[in-house]
Design an enzyme around this catalytic site. Structure first.
Site, PDB file in Angstrom:
ATOM      1  N   LYS A   1       2.376   1.593  -4.843  1.00 28.03           N
ATOM      2  CA  LYS A   1       2.956   1.516  -5.885  1.00 28.03           C
ATOM      3  C   LYS A   1       2.848   1.734  -7.124  1.00 28.03           C
ATOM      4  CE  LYS A   1       4.075  -2.174  -4.396  1.00 28.03           C
ATOM      5  NZ  LYS A   1       2.896  -2.383  -3.302  1.00 28.03           N
TER       6      LYS A   1
ATOM      7  N   GLY B   1      -3.601  -5.663  -4.286  1.00 30.20           N
ATOM      8  CA  GLY B   1      -4.537  -4.587  -5.432  1.00 30.20           C
ATOM      9  C   GLY B   1      -4.261  -3.014  -5.592  1.00 30.20           C
ATOM     10  N   HIS B   2      -3.703  -2.394  -6.339  1.00 31.56           N
ATOM     11  CA  HIS B   2      -3.321  -1.404  -6.675  1.00 31.56           C
ATOM     12  C   HIS B   2      -4.094  -0.180  -7.330  1.00 31.56           C
ATOM     13  CE1 HIS B   2       0.543  -3.611  -7.496  1.00 31.56           C
ATOM     14  NE2 HIS B   2       0.930  -2.980  -6.126  1.00 31.56           N
TER      15      HIS B   2
ATOM     16  N   ASP C   1       0.672  -1.203   0.064  1.00 31.20           N
ATOM     17  CA  ASP C   1       0.292  -0.065   0.075  1.00 31.20           C
ATOM     18  C   ASP C   1       1.090   1.171  -0.180  1.00 31.20           C
ATOM     19  OD1 ASP C   1      -1.865  -1.873   0.241  1.00 31.20           O
ATOM     20  OD2 ASP C   1      -2.566  -1.215   2.574  1.00 31.20           O
TER      21      ASP C   1
END
Ligand code: IMP
Length: 488
Positions: free
Chosen positions: A23, A52-53, A20
């Site tokens: 990135k 998760g991005h 988190d």
């Protein structure tokens, strides 16, 4: 036979904290060429749907889990290498969600390695059962319940199923599911008929998803794909999670079940290490504060002992940080689980530790524009740790003692970094905090830019004056560029 001479090399991008770090957004910045590098491909090589991005672009919010974030950048080829634990059904729904937002996904820009291990419905079921049981005695890891531990157990137990096996229909899938069901019934509880039905339905969906995936994406061998791409341009390896969650180097056992350090790229793609550009290892960390989601030691926790959403009245600073995003309340929440992230003071010793052990050459600091000034005037920064009263040295294994160390802090003035303002013209607290970080990391680590907003292009160059993109602005002795904030 010597090693093939390559025209280009692989650049790595790694999280320096507990995931988190922002990135995904930085991946897009780099792929859009803010440092003047024209990347040919983007490769996901570790983790799985636990990652998760979140990326805000063109007025839309995109979330990638298994698909490389490069899918949002036209002209970039994207590989899901065999190091990613693939959940095919979730992968298809992730594709559908992205397509609904107008993202083009086809066999020219998405490539998948059939040697990737598959997350089965029973892996997910066991993750939930095991975490639920552990939580009754306060020993849960706080996993994302995506079956990551269980698929890793299957893999090291040499019984895992790969995409190739599903395509071959060689019976391995059915055998493993049946073994899992036996295991669950023996170790947890008898399954209900509706649960058997659900498993069967999910398995059928999984098999269908793999077939559909084969039509949408191109199935390739990771190493061969990367070799071909490197003929045309550099590649960016998009790391998932962060150093503190690395199975070997992080806060074990409160880690994910794979590696998130630099070695993971080699294992997760099968390329020789000579293909890595050792001068381009990007580390990403938040500029002013830390976050952590799930269980595990977090010594700079701003409100120790408190989990969940902080209240404005009782925990004003933690509240301000958790809600620091400009797009939504509660922005510091897990992109996969939507769980609130705990927030902590900026941690210099941990950053130094992660940067050194990851071989980071370029550090990119994110969310420098957050929290808002009206919410916060001063912050603490952890400058060192004591263990049993003695100062912990930089050569000691900090992660081994992370659950018992005492942080030492300095107080720093806080002003959020400004957008569209050259670094040299940033508020003094921003420059002072940057100096503190850079002094700690030493000469070998460059800070090319910091991120000052969620939209790609919202960056301020720090050590770099590249000759691409944006508006060239004169600033003292050097020419600096500010890439204009993208609209949206
Ligand atoms: P798992 O990877 O789902 O088994 O979760 C193990 C630990 O890693 C938990 O503390 C999760 O919250 C954390 N974790 C896993 N993936 C991510 C991520 O992408 N970002 C942040 N934390 C993560």
């Amino acid at each position: 036979m010597g090693q093939k001479k390559l025209k280009h090399f692989v650049h790595l991008l790694l999280g320096m904290s507990f995931g988190d770090e922002g990135k995904g957004k930085v991946v897009i910045d780099l792929l859009q060429g803010v440092l003047g590098t024209k990347y040919r491909a983007c490769v996901r090589y570790n983790g799985g749907a636990n990652a998760g991005h979140t990326i805000f672009m063109d007025g839309k919010k995109y979330v990638t889990h298994q698909i490389p974030s490069g899918i949002l950048v036209p002209g970039v080829a994207n590989l899901i290498a065999h190091g990613v634990k693939v959940n095919p059904t979730k992968l298809l729904s992730e594709m559908e969600d992205l397509k609904k937002l107008g993202v083009k996904i086809n066999n020219d820009n998405l490539f998948v390695d059939p040697a990737a291990h598959v997350v089965l419905p029973t892996h997910v079921m066991m993750d939930i059962l095991s975490e639920d049981r552990a939580s009754t005695v306060g020993q849960e890891i706080g996993s994302t319940k995506q079956g990551m531990k269980q698929v890793a157990v299957s893999k090291v137990g040499r019984e895992s199923v790969r995409l190739h096996d599903v395509l071959m229909g060689n019976g391995k899938l059915e055998k493993l599911v049946s073994d899992h069901i036996d295991f669950i019934q023996r170790n947890y509880r008898p399954l209900l008929q509706e649960e058997f039905d659900r498993i069967e339905k999910d398995l059928a969906a999984l098999k269908d998803s793999v077939k559909i995936l084969q039509h949408i994406a191109t199935f390739v061998d990771s190493m061969i794909f990367i070799r071909e791409m490197l003929e045309e341009g550099p590649i960016l390896g998009e790391g998932a999670q962060g150093f503190g969650l690395d199975m070997d180097h992080g806060t074990y056992p409160f880690v994910t079940s794979s590696n998130s350090g630099s070695g993971a790229f080699i294992e997760g793609t099968g390329v020789p290490f000579q293909w890595l550009d050792l001068e381009h290892v990007f580390g990403v960390a938040k500029f002013w504060y830390e976050t952590r989601v799930g269980q595990g030691p977090f010594p700079t926790d701003i409100s120790p002992g408190v989990k969940g959403w902080y209240t404005k009245e009782e925990h004003p600073l933690a509240y301000a940080i958790q809600n620091a995003g400009e797009h939504e309340e509660g922005s510091e929440k897990g992109a996969t689980t939507q769980r609130p992230r705990q927030v902590g003071y900026f941690d210099l010793p941990f950053l130094q530790y992660a940067v050194e052990r990851s071989g980071v050459t370029h550090l990119i600091l994110t969310k420098a524009d957050r929290p808002r000034e009206e919410d916060c005037k001063k912050l603490l920064v952890c400058t060192g740790y004591r263990s049993d009263g003695s100062l912990v040295g930089p050569d000691e294994n900090l992660m081994l003692m992370f659950d018992s160390v005492e942080p030492e802090y300095v107080e720093v003035a806080f002003v959020p970094a400004a957008r569209d303002v050259l670094f040299d013209d940033q508020p003094e607290p921003v420059r002072r905090h940057m100096r503190l970080i850079k002094r700690r990391l030493g000469e070998g680590v460059e800070v090319p830019f910091m991120s000052v907003g969620p939209k790609p292009g919202q960056i301020v160059y720090v050590d770099r004056a590249p000759s691409v993109g944006g508006t060239l602005m004169k600033n003292g002795a050097e020419d600096r560029i500010i890439v204009p904030s993208s609209e949206g």
